[in-house]
Design a protein around this motif. Structure first.
Motif, PDB file in Angstrom:
ATOM      1  N   TYR A   1      47.660  37.774  40.511  1.00 49.08           N
ATOM      2  CA  TYR A   1      48.601  37.048  39.347  1.00 49.08           C
ATOM      3  C   TYR A   1      50.047  37.064  39.990  1.00 49.08           C
ATOM      4  O   TYR A   1      50.594  36.251  40.055  1.00 49.08           O
TER       5      TYR A   1
ATOM      6  N   LEU B   1      38.877  34.653  34.749  1.00 47.32           N
ATOM      7  CA  LEU B   1      38.514  35.866  33.989  1.00 47.32           C
ATOM      8  C   LEU B   1      38.592  37.001  34.776  1.00 47.32           C
ATOM      9  O   LEU B   1      39.074  38.166  34.292  1.00 47.32           O
ATOM     10  N   GLU B   2      38.511  37.030  36.054  1.00 43.52           N
ATOM     11  CA  GLU B   2      38.424  38.058  37.029  1.00 43.52           C
ATOM     12  C   GLU B   2      39.824  38.174  37.980  1.00 43.52           C
ATOM     13  O   GLU B   2      39.950  38.977  38.816  1.00 43.52           O
ATOM     14  N   THR B   3      40.863  37.293  37.585  1.00 47.26           N
ATOM     15  CA  THR B   3      42.065  37.526  38.104  1.00 47.26           C
ATOM     16  C   THR B   3      42.652  38.968  37.678  1.00 47.26           C
ATOM     17  O   THR B   3      42.915  39.210  36.709  1.00 47.26           O
ATOM     18  N   ASP B   4      43.162  39.492  38.843  1.00 49.73           N
ATOM     19  CA  ASP B   4      43.645  40.920  38.573  1.00 49.73           C
ATOM     20  C   ASP B   4      45.286  40.613  38.662  1.00 49.73           C
ATOM     21  O   ASP B   4      45.668  39.600  39.014  1.00 49.73           O
TER      22      ASP B   4
ATOM     23  N   GLY C   1      38.475  32.632  42.846  1.00 54.66           N
ATOM     24  CA  GLY C   1      37.455  33.042  41.881  1.00 54.66           C
ATOM     25  C   GLY C   1      37.552  32.686  40.465  1.00 54.66           C
ATOM     26  O   GLY C   1      38.511  31.978  40.268  1.00 54.66           O
ATOM     27  N   HIS C   2      36.590  33.336  39.564  1.00 59.33           N
ATOM     28  CA  HIS C   2      36.695  32.800  38.209  1.00 59.33           C
ATOM     29  C   HIS C   2      38.043  33.345  37.690  1.00 59.33           C
ATOM     30  O   HIS C   2      38.597  34.502  38.068  1.00 59.33           O
TER      31      HIS C   2
ATOM     32  N   TYR D   1      43.974  34.620  45.540  1.00 62.26           N
ATOM     33  CA  TYR D   1      42.715  34.776  44.758  1.00 62.26           C
ATOM     34  C   TYR D   1      41.889  33.322  44.737  1.00 62.26           C
ATOM     35  O   TYR D   1      42.410  32.451  44.444  1.00 62.26           O
TER      36      TYR D   1
ATOM     37  N   LEU E   1      37.780  27.485  40.377  1.00 60.70           N
ATOM     38  CA  LEU E   1      37.955  28.936  41.068  1.00 60.70           C
ATOM     39  C   LEU E   1      39.542  29.020  41.369  1.00 60.70           C
ATOM     40  O   LEU E   1      39.825  29.760  42.220  1.00 60.70           O
TER      41      LEU E   1
END
Length: 254
Positions: free
Chosen positions: A111, A104-107, A101-102, A99, A155
């Motif tokens: 993870y 807060l948008e980690t799915d 990206g930000h 991943y 990120l």
């Protein structure tokens, strides 16, 4: 004086060794005399590296293993124990970074994959490796962490978190395994020209911004990481344990 870097007779395992930094480490250890188990998820890439090592006069074998899958880790160590009866060197290099990206948008999927490989994988590779080393009088473990474990990468939140954990893990294993003559250290690469780092290296805008923070003003080549690992697994570093060596062109100077 004897060659402090001579690894003749040593059995070494390098994970994530089918390309990039892991490939360079595997080839370097073999060049200095170790028998190298070249491991990664796909056997084809591992075998290609093994073929090149043998062509250069070294000794190696390929073994497919996804370190995020405990059953595969068990299978790998079962093979090492039955085929060699010992392990002298372990380089934990395989890693996941799915991943970008930000934070807060980690799915959950990203993870889980990152943690399973970068923390759980390193941990159980190390416990199983160290137990085998303990039976044979000691050994050396090198964990490939990252400068992102010290200063989180933009990120790259969850990846950076796991690499910070690897640095802490290195110190914990070093402290508890020293009495078994097992040394545990970490390599902290900076930006390196590998497929793994393609998001950074192949994007001119991101790369230009990143290089502003690297005093040497360039990206490393994978081969520039291998010498530090050779030092850390050889007799040249016989009193070195629990350390994390930055190989980053000066990035962490600040």
């Amino acid at each position: 004086m004897n060659n402090l870097f001579d690894l003749t007779g040593k059995v070494a395992l390098v994970t994530g060794a089918s390309r990039g930094i892991g490939e360079s480490i595997a080839k370097t250890l073999a060049a200095y005399g170790a028998h190298v188990l070249v491991s990664s998820r796909k056997i084809e890439g591992c075998q290609a590296v093994v073929d090149q090592i043998k062509e250069a006069g070294g000794s190696a074998e390929a073994f497919a293993c996804h370190i995020g899958e405990i059953e595969q880790v068990d299978s790998l160590y079962g093979h090492i124990e039955s085929a060699h009866g010992r392990l002298d060197i372990l380089v934990n290099n395989a890693a996941a970074n799915p991943y970008f990206g930000h934070i807060l948008e980690t799915d959950l999927s990203a993870y889980t994959k990152t943690v399973d490989v970068n923390i759980r994988g390193y941990f159980f590779m190390s416990t199983k490796g160290a137990n085998l080393m303990k039976q044979n009088g000691g050994g050396a473990i090198v964990n490939v962490a990252s400068v992102n474990g010290v200063i989180p990468g933009d990120l790259q939140g969850i990846y950076s978190i796991t690499k910070a954990a690897v640095i802490s893990m290195t110190k914990a294993f070093a402290k508890e395994c020293a009495s078994f003559n097992i040394r545990v250290n970490a390599l902290l690469p900076g930006a390196t020209d590998t497929k793994f780092a393609a998001t950074l290296v192949k994007n001119p805008k991101i790369l230009e911004q990143a290089m502003q923070h690297v005093p040497m003003r360039r990206v490393a080549e994978p081969d520039e990481m291998a010498g530090t690992v050779l030092y850390l697994v050889s007799n040249a570093s016989s009193y070195t344990t629990g350390t994390a060596i930055n190989v980053d062109g000066g990035y962490l100077i600040g």
